[in-house]
Structures are given as C-alpha cells and as structure tokens.
Motif scaffolding. Structure first.
Motif, short mmCIF file in Angstrom:
data_model
loop_
_atom_site.label_atom_id
_atom_site.label_comp_id
_atom_site.label_asym_id
_atom_site.label_seq_id
_atom_site.Cartn_x
_atom_site.Cartn_y
_atom_site.Cartn_z
N GLN A 431 0.79 -1.24 0.00
CA GLN A 431 0.00 0.00 0.00
C GLN A 431 0.83 1.29 0.00
O GLN A 431 0.45 2.25 -0.68
CB GLN A 431 -0.96 0.00 1.19
CG GLN A 431 -1.96 1.15 1.18
CD GLN A 431 -2.92 1.09 2.36
OE1 GLN A 431 -2.98 0.09 3.05
NE2 GLN A 431 -3.66 2.16 2.58
N PRO A 432 1.95 1.38 0.73
CA PRO A 432 2.69 2.66 0.74
C PRO A 432 3.13 3.15 -0.63
O PRO A 432 3.31 4.35 -0.84
CB PRO A 432 3.90 2.34 1.63
CG PRO A 432 3.42 1.28 2.55
CD PRO A 432 2.51 0.44 1.72
N ASN A 435 -0.05 5.12 -2.18
CA ASN A 435 -0.60 6.33 -1.55
C ASN A 435 0.47 7.36 -1.22
O ASN A 435 0.24 8.27 -0.41
CB ASN A 435 -1.38 5.95 -0.28
CG ASN A 435 -0.51 5.27 0.76
OD1 ASN A 435 0.70 5.29 0.70
ND2 ASN A 435 -1.17 4.64 1.74
N CYS A 437 3.33 7.09 0.36
CA CYS A 437 4.04 7.00 1.65
C CYS A 437 5.37 6.27 1.54
O CYS A 437 6.02 6.02 2.55
CB CYS A 437 3.16 6.32 2.68
SG CYS A 437 1.90 7.44 3.35
N CYS A 449 2.49 9.72 7.42
CA CYS A 449 1.98 8.42 6.98
C CYS A 449 1.51 7.52 8.14
O CYS A 449 2.06 6.44 8.38
CB CYS A 449 3.02 7.69 6.13
SG CYS A 449 3.24 8.46 4.52
N ARG A 450 0.53 7.98 8.87
CA ARG A 450 -0.07 7.18 9.93
C ARG A 450 -1.23 6.38 9.34
O ARG A 450 -2.13 6.92 8.70
CB ARG A 450 -0.58 8.05 11.08
CG ARG A 450 -1.29 7.25 12.17
CD ARG A 450 -1.63 8.07 13.39
NE ARG A 450 -0.46 8.36 14.22
CZ ARG A 450 0.08 7.51 15.08
NH1 ARG A 450 -0.44 6.28 15.22
NH2 ARG A 450 1.11 7.86 15.81
N TYR A 451 -1.21 5.07 9.58
CA TYR A 451 -2.24 4.17 9.06
C TYR A 451 -3.26 3.78 10.12
O TYR A 451 -4.42 3.53 9.80
CB TYR A 451 -1.58 2.91 8.48
CG TYR A 451 -0.86 3.19 7.17
CD1 TYR A 451 -1.51 3.07 5.95
CD2 TYR A 451 0.47 3.60 7.16
CE1 TYR A 451 -0.87 3.33 4.75
CE2 TYR A 451 1.13 3.87 5.98
CZ TYR A 451 0.46 3.73 4.78
OH TYR A 451 1.11 4.02 3.60
N GLU A 476 0.93 -4.19 9.44
CA GLU A 476 -0.37 -3.54 9.57
C GLU A 476 -1.39 -4.51 10.16
O GLU A 476 -2.20 -4.11 11.03
CB GLU A 476 -0.84 -3.04 8.21
CG GLU A 476 -2.16 -2.28 8.28
CD GLU A 476 -2.70 -1.91 6.92
OE1 GLU A 476 -3.24 -0.79 6.78
OE2 GLU A 476 -2.60 -2.74 5.98
N ARG A 487 2.49 3.62 12.09
CA ARG A 487 3.01 4.54 11.08
C ARG A 487 4.10 3.84 10.27
O ARG A 487 4.79 2.95 10.78
CB ARG A 487 3.60 5.80 11.73
CG ARG A 487 2.56 6.79 12.24
CD ARG A 487 3.19 7.92 13.04
NE ARG A 487 3.57 7.47 14.38
CZ ARG A 487 4.17 8.24 15.28
NH1 ARG A 487 4.49 9.50 14.97
NH2 ARG A 487 4.47 7.77 16.47
#
Length: 724
Positions: A431-432, A435, A437, A449-451, A476, A487
């Motif tokens: 994912q980073p 988006n 990050c 970049c806090r998830y 995650e 993060r």
C-alpha cells in the motif's frame, strides 16, 4: 543578407570525392557506435563506452542545425513538413523494423511476463517516449540488473523530441528577424542556444547530484548536448578562419577526450553531471576542426577517413538499433549469461543485420524521390503508417502475453496451485507505494503516513527501505489485531545503516538527509516499538566519508564495507536504545539477483520449481550484518533466543533479544540443504528478485506478531545473564 552561405568555406566540407561530405565525422560516428556496442557487450571492456550516445547527440545537433540554416540561406524560411518528412524517411523504417522484430522475438523467446514487459516497452518506443518511461521507472542505466531490450531507444526519444521543437524555434527566429532588422536568425540562435544550453546543463547537474534518473534520460537534461552541436553549426564558418595548426590540434584533443573517457571512466561513475562535458566537448572539438582538403589531411584525419571508419559511420544507426536486443533476449532464452564467443557472434551478426537494413531498407527509403514529393506529405504519411504498425504489433503482443500469463496456472509438485500466481505476484506492490508513503529517490523528507491511530495500547513505527515496505501488510495486520497505532516511514534504496549509498553512480545524499530526519523524529517521538528492515542480503559498494561526515569520491566494498555497514547500523540502533526505545530488527530474507525474478522463473520452469533457487552462499552472501549490528549493541545481561513455531509445530523463525533491541530471523523458512528457494510449499514467495509477496509475509505474520509483542514489552531485565 541572413548569413554567409556554407558553400563559401569548402575546406570544412570538401572531401576526396567532392561530394561535400564530412568524412571525418563519419569516422567519429564509427567511434561513437563502437564505444556503445563494446560497452553493452561487457562494460568492463570499455567502461566509458556508453558516452558514445553523447557524441551522437552533439553530431545530431550539428547536422540538423546546419541543414536548417542552409535551408534558411536558400529560401529564407523553414519548411517544417519537408524537414519532418526527411526525419521520418531517415529514422523510422529501421527503428520500427527493430521494434517489431524485438517484440516478436520477446514473445517467442521469453515467458509471458517478460514478453508483456517487452511489448509495453515496444509500444512506448514506437511513439518516441522510451526516455521518459525509463526515467519514470527510475531505471539505473549503468547498473540495471533487468534491462529492457529496447531501453537503448531512449536516445532516439530524446532526438525525436528535439527534432520536433528545434525547427519551430528556428522558424520563430526567422519571423522575428523580419521585424527586428539588426537581428539575424544565426545571431539570435547563438544567443538562444547559449542561454538554453546553459540552463539545460545546470538542470542536468542538479538532477545528477540528486541521483535522479531524469538526469540521464530526460530530454530537457540532455538538450544541452544537441544545442552544443547547433551552436557549432552557427559558428562553423568563423572557425574555418582559424589557423590550420590550431584546427589540427583541436581534432587531436577531441579524439583524445572521447577515447580517453571511454577508457578511464568507471561503470560506477556519477553521470551525466560534469563528467559528461568530456565526451561532449571532445566531439565538439572534432567538429570545430573541420575536414581539410584531401591532400592536406593530417594522420588522424586520414585515419578517420579510412574505408572501415566510413563504413562504420554509414552503418552506425542501424547497428545501434540492432546490437542491443540480442544481448538481453538470448540470456533469458538460454537461462545463463552469454559466453565471450557468443558475445562476439552477437556483435558480428547484428553488424551484418545493420548492413542489410541499410542497403535494403534504410537507404532506399531515405533516397526515394517519390516519397520526397508533396513537401514531405508522403514521407509523413509513411511515417504515420510505420508508427501505427509498431503500435499494433506491440499492442497485440502485450494483449496476447498478458492473456497467456493470466491463464497459465502453475502448481507445485503435489498439484497444489501456487498462490499468488506469477502475473499477480509480479504486479503486487504494498500500500505505501500507491498512496505516496514510500519515498522515491528524489522525494523530500519523510511524510507522517499514519495508518492506524494511537489508542493507548501501543504505537508502532516501521522504518526502512523497500525490504521494509514488503513487510507492511504483516505489520499492519498485527497492529490491527493488537489495537496498536501504526506509522510507516520508508524510502527507496535507503538502508537503516548510516552509510552513503551509490545511486546512478553518485552519492545518495537525499537518503542521508532522510535517515537523519527519521532518527531525530524517532528519538523525539519515543514510540512503543520501532520495526526495522532493510536490504542486507546483497550490500553493494558505497561511499566513504571524510572527517566532517561528507561523502568522498572513494568507494568501499567487500568485507571492509560490510563491517562499516554493520558498525553504522549498530550506531543507529544504539541511539534508539539509549533513548529508551524498543526495537525489532527483521533479518533480511534471501536475494536472487543472479537468478531470474521468481514469477518469470516459475513460468520458465513450471514442471521443476526447485530450479527457482540459489545456493545459500549466493542468496545470503557474507555475515548477517543486521543481526550482527543488533548483537553489537551494548546489552546488559547478554541475550536469549526463542524459537517460534507455526500451528503445525514446525519452526518458522527465531527471535533474539538484547536489551531493548530484538531480532527475528526467517532464514530457515526459505533455506535448507544449502539452497534458498523462491517457492515455499505452494506459496510463490517472491514478487521479483528479492521482495516477498503479500501472501508470503501474511503467512509469516503470526511469528512476526509474536516477536513484536515480546519486543514491545521487553526490558533489560527480561534477558538471561550470559554464562561465564
């Protein structure tokens, strides 16, 4: 009078046959293409040979600008359609032929995934965009482990884009000269060229320092070399009046600069940057020297005008197009590097193809009087048809190979279908990446970049390079399961160890700034746990530093480099431990840089997946530096090791704690019997050479969560005392 006609300076263009050809520049073309070919055969044979492309750029700028200026002298304007039509006749027949043959050969000789990649490159190359594709993908031209057989089309993209804009600027200067009497197109072009060329060079210099791939492939960053040739075309009549001895000296110095760069440059050079001045200025000096009349040629000029040199220049364009695809496709087809004899056969065979292409296609089309009629309209129509043919063939191959990859089901020796399948694995990115990050080479300092929010149960920050990003799905998931805040701070090719890596031949100082920023923020933030992972299975050479901490021009590698890497890794771990921050280091997984990417490998060996493996000594060379760094941190009371197991009871990893620094090691999952495997059970473990698939990291998530939980709640007193 716009300018002095070029025919008034015969000594610059006179030749033995009186045809007005610069024979010395034909010889320079031969030197340029020979440098590129030898470099691509084996870079160590001629480390700076890649700069033959720089020579071509300067020559192209000179010839094209001279052609346009002579047209302005004759007609007072620029016929754009006729000019672009000539370019279409000159460049497109051979270039489209090579694209079509390469795409077809890729489809026939490689697996479906590789064929799809080649087809997409063929599609972009057909519309002159290969340089921007390579730049966008962050291609490291001088260090690319997985090159495209059409990546050399980047230089054609630069030239074609220049040809689209440059005549428009000249036409604008012609129109401007009609309203401003004192100005002439040549004088205005000289001023414009100096300003634009300087701006382009400064941009290239800036981008090179930032290790940005656009510095190498970008048209705006390379334009100064073409403009340099254009400036010479403006000044050539004045240069002809210089003393003959000075012009001869210029030729000798120019050849020395070009060939000298070929020999003394290193394959790890910071390029283009300032060093690109050497081959470009060398080519410029040879052009400026002119070609003396036949009987007054000096020995070097005579050498440049020999028959072999003239033939080399004549066939240089076609040879440049043909020489590279076999050097990429044949090793994939044979599943091994080419031997020296085979490299020689490739060079000779592609030269023969170039000769045939020139005589049967390139020259007949270029000299066609029928195509040249109608102010270039027929030539442009032919060019459009050829482009469409290239696009159609590439698109067909792309669709067919994509369909084949999607409908090819690979199973292990027990009949269990692999998860994920090769096409899905090759397309995966955590994912980073999507988006924003995961920082690229030239991005600014770390984003927040806090998830997952910090709800008071613990706060985790994951840090590292792409080998950290690949663990993102598992980290995650365990953060969600434990209600931890989460993060992610990651940057491409930026290890946790405080060293200055080499990217695009230069110091990756953007990584150093990013890492320092991350360390400062970690110490200030004091999260519950920092999870660190970065490339350790293959540590390449990096720059040493001076007493002030700035990178030098010297490189360090081997055992000495690995020890420095480990020491600098331990230094940063110690900073975190001294700040009271708990750390979990994930030991790096095996890498397969000397093998095929895992998805390609399983497609190439569907009935014997054990072929997709490598000796453990190759997959994990040298000592484990990340584990060594953790052990190096001054931990009170020694360490303890706890073996982890999955639900079936088999060991999948091990966890070690040293003070506030813990480690987890999954090597035994991938390696046994002295070999490491890209397929684990029915799981396709890797999406490329050295990055795990999402399926694989989720399979390891329970053991990772166990290690993270233990690390988050560990204290110095949790550790057993080492026996005396």
């Amino acid at each position: 009078m716009l300018s002095t006609p070029i025919r008034q300076v015969p000594r610059l263009f006179a030749s033995k046959d009186g045809a007005g050809v610069r024979h010395d520049l034909e010889g320079l073309r031969a030197i340029a293409v020979l440098g590129v070919v030898i470099y691509h055969l084996r870079p160590s044979w001629l480390p700076g040979g890649f700069a033959g492309v720089d020579v071509f750029f300067v020559l192209s700028g000179y010839f094209i600008t001279g052609l346009l200026l002579r047209e302005i002298d004759r007609t007072g304007t620029v016929d754009l359609l006729r000019f672009w039509g000539r370019r279409a006749r000159r460049l497109l027949p051979a270039s489209v032929l090579v694209i079509v043959v390469t795409v077809a050969a890729g489809y026939a000789m490689t697996n479906a995934l590789e064929a799809h990649r080649i087809a997409r490159d063929g599609l972009v190359a057909s519309v002159f965009g290969m340089n921007w594709r390579a730049a966008y993908q962050g291609t490291l031209y001088l260090q690319d482990p997985d090159p495209s057989p059409l990546v050399h089309y980047w230089s054609l993209g630069v030239e074609e884009q220049f040809y689209a804009v440059w005549p428009l600027l000249l036409l604008g200067l012609v129109l401007l000269a009609r309203f401003i009497r004192p100005a002439t197109p040549r004088r205005s072009l000289l001023v414009l060229g100096v300003v634009a060329g300087l701006a382009s060079f400064l941009l290239a210099l800036h981008q090179t320092r930032g290790s940005n791939s656009y510095a190498y492939f970008g048209t705006t960053e390379r334009a100064w070399q073409l403009i340099l040739g254009g400036i010479l075309a403006v000044l050539i009549t004045r240069l002809a009046r210089l003393p003959q001895w000075l012009l001869v000296l210029s030729r000798y110095l120019g050849v020395a600069l070009v060939i000298g760069f070929y020999v003394v440059a290193s394959t790890g050079i910071l390029y283009p940057g300032r060093k690109s001045l050497m081959p470009a200025l060398g080519a410029a000096l040879i052009i400026a020297a002119g070609e003396p009349v036949w009987r007054r040629r000096d020995p070097l000029s005579w050498l440049l005008c020999t028959t072999p040199a003239q033939l080399g220049g004549r066939y240089s364009y076609s040879w440049y197009l043909w020489h590279y695809p076999p050097l990429v496709l044949l090793p994939i087809y044979l599943d091994r590097p080419l031997r020296i004899r085979e490299l020689g056969l490739c060079a000779v065979g592609t030269l023969l193809l170039a000769v045939l292409t020139y005589h049967l296609l390139e020259n007949p089309v270029r000299s066609s009087t029928w195509l040249a009629r109608r102010h270039g309209g027929r030539s442009l129509a032919m060019g459009a048809v050829l482009i469409v043919v290239g696009v159609i063939v590439a698109q067909w191959s792309s669709s067919a190979s994509s369909y084949a990859a999607a409908h090819t089901e690979i199973a292990d020796k027990y009949g269990h279908v692999l998860v994920p399948q090769p096409k899905q694995a090759a397309a995966e990115l955590p994912q980073p990446y999507s988006n924003g990050c995961f920082e690229a080479y030239h991005d600014p300092l770390a984003k927040e970049c806090r998830y997952l929010p910090n709800t008071g149960h613990g706060d985790v920050i994951e840090v590292g390079d792409s080998h950290s990003a690949m663990w993102f799905p598992a980290v995650e998931q365990m953060a969600k399961d434990n209600q931890w805040g989460f993060r992610f701070w990651g940057r491409n090719s930026c290890p946790f160890a405080d060293i200055t890596k080499q990217v695009d031949g230069g110091p990756y100082t953007a990584c150093d700034r990013w890492r320092a920023d991350v360390m400062k923020r970690l110490v200030a933030d004091k999260p519950s746990l920092v999870i660190i992972a970065s490339l350790d299975s293959g540590i390449s050479a990096f720059f040493t530093r001076d007493s002030s901490g700035k990178p030098t021009t010297k490189m360090v590698s081997g055992e000495a480099g690995r020890q420095i890497f480990q020491d600098q890794y331990a230094k940063n771990l110690k900073i975190l431990q001294d700040a009271g921050i708990r750390v979990l280091v994930i030991h790096d997984t095996p890498g397969y840089l000397k093998a095929m990417p895992a998805p390609d490998c399983v497609l190439a060996h569907p009935s014997d997946l054990d072929q997709c493996s490598a000796p453990e000594s190759q997959a994990m060379p040298g000592a484990p530096n990340d584990l060594g760094a953790a052990a190096q941190v001054d931990a009170e009371g020694g360490s303890q090791k706890i073996s982890g197991s999955n639900t079936s009871g088999s060991k999948t990893g091990s966890t070690t704690s040293a003070g506030l620094v813990s480690t987890v090691d999954f090597t035994k999952v991938f390696c046994h019997g002295g070999r490491c495997y890209q397929v684990v059970g029915s799981t396709l473990a890797y999406r490329d050479y050295n990055h795990l698939t999402i399926e694989m990291v989720l399979r390891l998530e329970p053991e990772l969560a166990k290690a993270a939980t233990q690390a988050m709640h560990s204290t110095v007193h949790d550790v057993f005392t080492k026996p005396s």
